[in-house]
Design a protein around this motif. Structure first.
Motif, PDB file in Angstrom:
ATOM      1  N   ASP A  93      -1.014  -4.814  -4.819  1.00  0.00           N
ATOM      2  CA  ASP A  93       0.256  -4.365  -4.363  1.00  0.00           C
ATOM      3  C   ASP A  93       1.081  -4.049  -5.794  1.00  0.00           C
ATOM      4  O   ASP A  93       2.201  -3.967  -5.668  1.00  0.00           O
ATOM      5  N   VAL A  98       5.995  -4.960  -0.823  1.00  0.00           N
ATOM      6  CA  VAL A  98       5.729  -3.851  -0.163  1.00  0.00           C
ATOM      7  C   VAL A  98       6.839  -3.134   0.765  1.00  0.00           C
ATOM      8  O   VAL A  98       6.985  -2.057   1.304  1.00  0.00           O
ATOM      9  N   GLU A 123      -6.358  -5.943   5.563  1.00  0.00           N
ATOM     10  CA  GLU A 123      -5.662  -4.625   6.103  1.00  0.00           C
ATOM     11  C   GLU A 123      -4.473  -5.339   6.866  1.00  0.00           C
ATOM     12  O   GLU A 123      -3.590  -4.562   7.423  1.00  0.00           O
ATOM     13  N   GLN A 147      10.327  -0.930   6.498  1.00  0.00           N
ATOM     14  CA  GLN A 147       9.604   0.201   6.287  1.00  0.00           C
ATOM     15  C   GLN A 147       8.634  -0.483   5.145  1.00  0.00           C
ATOM     16  O   GLN A 147       8.857  -0.892   4.244  1.00  0.00           O
ATOM     17  N   TYR A 149       6.246   0.386   2.257  1.00  0.00           N
ATOM     18  CA  TYR A 149       6.150   1.754   1.340  1.00  0.00           C
ATOM     19  C   TYR A 149       4.538   2.091   1.153  1.00  0.00           C
ATOM     20  O   TYR A 149       4.191   3.422   0.964  1.00  0.00           O
ATOM     21  N   ARG A 150       3.467   1.060   1.619  1.00  0.00           N
ATOM     22  CA  ARG A 150       2.153   1.512   1.850  1.00  0.00           C
ATOM     23  C   ARG A 150       1.584   0.547   2.644  1.00  0.00           C
ATOM     24  O   ARG A 150       1.686  -0.635   2.568  1.00  0.00           O
ATOM     25  N   GLU A 151       0.598   1.103   3.587  1.00  0.00           N
ATOM     26  CA  GLU A 151      -0.170   0.234   4.559  1.00  0.00           C
ATOM     27  C   GLU A 151      -1.184  -0.619   3.613  1.00  0.00           C
ATOM     28  O   GLU A 151      -1.548  -0.131   2.641  1.00  0.00           O
ATOM     29  N   GLU A 153      -4.533  -2.203   2.629  1.00  0.00           N
ATOM     30  CA  GLU A 153      -5.883  -1.934   2.885  1.00  0.00           C
ATOM     31  C   GLU A 153      -6.917  -2.802   1.880  1.00  0.00           C
ATOM     32  O   GLU A 153      -6.330  -3.160   0.995  1.00  0.00           O
ATOM     33  N   ASP A 159     -10.420  -0.413  -7.827  1.00  0.00           N
ATOM     34  CA  ASP A 159      -9.010  -0.295  -7.453  1.00  0.00           C
ATOM     35  C   ASP A 159      -8.355  -1.170  -8.274  1.00  0.00           C
ATOM     36  O   ASP A 159      -7.356  -1.042  -9.123  1.00  0.00           O
ATOM     37  N   HIS A 163      -5.543  -1.113 -11.450  1.00  0.00           N
ATOM     38  CA  HIS A 163      -4.196  -1.765 -11.455  1.00  0.00           C
ATOM     39  C   HIS A 163      -4.062  -2.770 -12.633  1.00  0.00           C
ATOM     40  O   HIS A 163      -3.160  -3.006 -13.141  1.00  0.00           O
ATOM     41  N   GLU A 187       1.314   5.179 -10.611  1.00  0.00           N
ATOM     42  CA  GLU A 187       2.370   5.470  -9.680  1.00  0.00           C
ATOM     43  C   GLU A 187       3.128   4.369  -9.370  1.00  0.00           C
ATOM     44  O   GLU A 187       2.701   3.170  -9.108  1.00  0.00           O
TER      45      GLU A 187
END
Length: 188
Positions: A93, A98, A123, A147, A149-151, A153, A159, A163, A187
């Protein structure tokens, strides 16, 4: 003339370990071996020396420059998926909540609370700052009107490596820089 490399204690001279394809075995944690392990692997012909420190160690019959970068002679296939740990979760993350994007007071949050049957899995667990985690409490994000900002996973090892490049260690020896790609733009 004073040269800090010449007086460094050998224990402060770890070797960056590269795979046979000259990529680091890992970025997090950065694949480093103590100088003794690197020298032993060199004598056992398991590694090639790519770069040296200016620092030498001596025996009665030998003077040896300490290796700063070594490459394995045989390729080690990395695991496809990393272990589920708090650090790897934060890295996935990007050390950001998040919910609000803060990088302070990080905790982890069960998106579907355990009280509602949520499990501790890639998840269902996300990085949350303490204030957002307290605000959400034992509710789902929808119930708490929050909310993501990303689910969440399950990340691949690749990955996390990507990062990890955005978070270099505090110390990088100059000879390591060609093998570590710390200038990757990520990003938000």
């Amino acid at each position: 003339m004073y040269h800090p490399e010449l007086i460094r204690h050998p224990d402060s001279c770890p070797a960056l370990v590269l795979n046979a394809d000259y990529t680091p075995l890992s970025y997090y944690p950065l694949s480093l071996w103590p100088w003794q392990t690197a020298v032993k692997a060199m004598f056992l012909e398991r590694v090639d020396i790519v770069a040296h420190y200016d620092r030498e160690v001596h025996s009665p019959s030998l003077a040896l420059k300490l290796p700063s970068v070594i490459a394995l002679r045989e390729y080690v296939r990395p695991n496809e998926y990393p272990a589920f740990t708090r650090f790897n979760l934060f890295l996935r993350d990007k050390f950001r909540c998040v919910y609000c994007g803060s990088g302070r007071e990080l905790t982890f949050d069960h998106v579907i609370p355990r009280a509602h049957g949520g499990r501790t899995t890639w998840e269902n667990v996300a990085t949350a700052c303490a204030p957002c985690n307290l605000r959400k409490g034992g509710r789902t994000p929808a119930e708490a009107h929050m909310q993501l900002y990303r689910e969440p996973e399950r990340p691949t090892t690749w990955d996390l490596q990507v990062h990890g490049r955005a978070f270099p260690p505090n110390y990088l020896h100059d000879s390591w820089r060609d093998y570590l790609y710390w200038d990757v733009e990520l990003e938000p």
